[in-house]
Structure formats: structure tokens, C-alpha cells
Scaffold this motif. Sequence first.
Motif, PDB file in Angstrom:
ATOM      1  N   HIS A  64      64.742  12.686  32.132  1.00 62.09           N
ATOM      2  CA  HIS A  64      63.474  13.606  32.272  1.00 62.09           C
ATOM      3  C   HIS A  64      63.019  12.772  33.608  1.00 62.09           C
ATOM      4  N   ARG A 176      57.609  24.025  36.193  1.00 68.05           N
ATOM      5  CA  ARG A 176      58.426  23.142  37.086  1.00 68.05           C
ATOM      6  C   ARG A 176      59.264  22.062  36.519  1.00 68.05           C
ATOM      7  N   ALA A 177      58.783  21.597  35.417  1.00 63.34           N
ATOM      8  CA  ALA A 177      59.659  20.543  34.655  1.00 63.34           C
ATOM      9  C   ALA A 177      60.896  21.282  34.197  1.00 63.34           C
ATOM     10  N   HIS A 179      62.202  23.759  34.747  1.00 62.06           N
ATOM     11  CA  HIS A 179      63.282  24.534  35.698  1.00 62.06           C
ATOM     12  C   HIS A 179      64.359  23.528  36.315  1.00 62.06           C
ATOM     13  N   ARG A 180      63.933  22.120  36.007  1.00 63.70           N
ATOM     14  CA  ARG A 180      64.954  21.022  36.718  1.00 63.70           C
ATOM     15  C   ARG A 180      65.906  20.926  35.455  1.00 63.70           C
TER      16      ARG A 180
END
Length: 272
Positions: A64, A176-177, A179-180
Motif C-alpha cells: 500500500h 486514486r488509491a 486505481h493503483r
Amino acid sequence: MSPMSDRGETMWVAGCGLRYWNHGDGTTVVLTHGAGTDHTIFDAQVEFLAQAGHRVITWDLRGHGRSVPWDEPFDPAQAVEDLASLLERLSVVRAVLIGHGLGANISQVLARRYPERVRALVVIGAASNTARVTLRERLGHLVRSALLRRTPARALPGRLADISATTPGARALAGRAFHRMSKERLLELWAAPRRLHRRRRLYRSRVPLCLVRGEHDRSGVASSMRRWAPRELIREVVVPGAGHLVTLDAPKAVNAVLGAFLEELQPPARTL
């Protein structure tokens, strides 16, 4: 950018460089984020707690945020050991553990395993690791899991963000998190809290406990928390208007809860 991003450090544990941030003095507070996000979900709490005179530690779970790359399957049991290693590295004797979602499940395990190292526990948006799981809760989890598995990979991050928060800013950060990460990793993390569940009849926390959730939390934790609070002889705190990512949806309300709880932990002042 996180309030402490420029002061981050890295420690290596079991093949992963875990990024962490350590700031301030006073009562040590360790914040552990949930599945798919990172330490920035606590930005408002970091600022509030540091200004209140606490030593504040945040970190990114392996795989993460800045604790990457990490291509192995996520093991929640290893994450518990990662947290224990972080406390040891920073010479933390007794910490107030604050966890959100998966981070709260990880914190529960550490508090149960090492109560002498934990001063108190704050669980935000997570079910009990030790309570009985009702049939309705099991069915709800199966239905939600099936819907997520059927969601196309390109649409899954947005769907998870929409069901995780009620405010545009919180949804944008979550999106955004998420999508990584790949669809496989997101589904793996969704199921991770259940791997830490170990039912223990009549179990009660050995440290002071605070339970917090958003009014519109759609992660399935509400029913567990409603049953959990009476067993601990406390009241759950339900934050109006907030979703699962309550620290982002209603940061001031969460800060007020944390401030009051930490104030109660302080020993009474001596009088002459």
C-alpha cells in the motif's frame, strides 16, 4: 501531501520496505489504515493529534502507499507482525492503537496478543475479530463479494470508492488509491479481515476500547459493532452523514471523538 510525508523513514520486514512517519512527543498514538488506502486517510487526525501534544506514528501496510513494490499475496497475519516490528523499532512501550477497517482488525489482534504493549484501542469501521458472525452477516458478505467479483476490473476502483465514502473529496482520494491496485489485489484485501477472525466466547477487551463508525457505512460492519458495544459495556459512536471512510468524510467529528477518548485516558491531576 501528508503532513509528515517529508519525514518518512523505511524499515525492512520480511522482504518489504515498510514506510512510516514518526512525529512529536507525549502519549504515543499509532494509526493503521484500511484495505486499499494508505496513511493519508488520517491526515486530519495526524495534524489534530500532533497539535494536542501526542506522539503520532502512521505507516503504510505492505503493498500500500509507499510500502511498495510488493507482489506477494497479502497476509494479514504478517501485517500484525509488521505492526509489532514497528512498535519495537520505535521503542514504543504502550501505544494507543487507532485502526480503520483492515487496520483496525490488525490492531485488535495485536492488542489481544500483547495487551501489555497497548494502552488503548480505537476501532473505526471494523467488525469484532472475536464475536460470533451471524447468518445474516455471512450472507451479506457473500452477496457483496459476488457483486464485486462480477464488477469489471476497470470499474471496480470507482465502485469501491462510491460505496466507501459519502463526500466527493473522500471518494476521489479512495478512487486514486484503489486505481493503483489490480482487481485481484482489491478482492484479496476485501476478504483479508475475515482471515483474522477467531471466535472467542465471552471475550472482552483487556484495554480501554472506543468503537466508531459512519452512519452510512456500507461495508457490513454496523451489525457487528452494534452487538459488540454492549458486550464491552460501552457505546459505539456513530458519526452522522459519514460512510466507511469516516476519517475523510467527517474529520472534525472523528477528531472530537479521539480527543475526548484520549482525554479520558489521562490520569487525574493531583491536588495539594
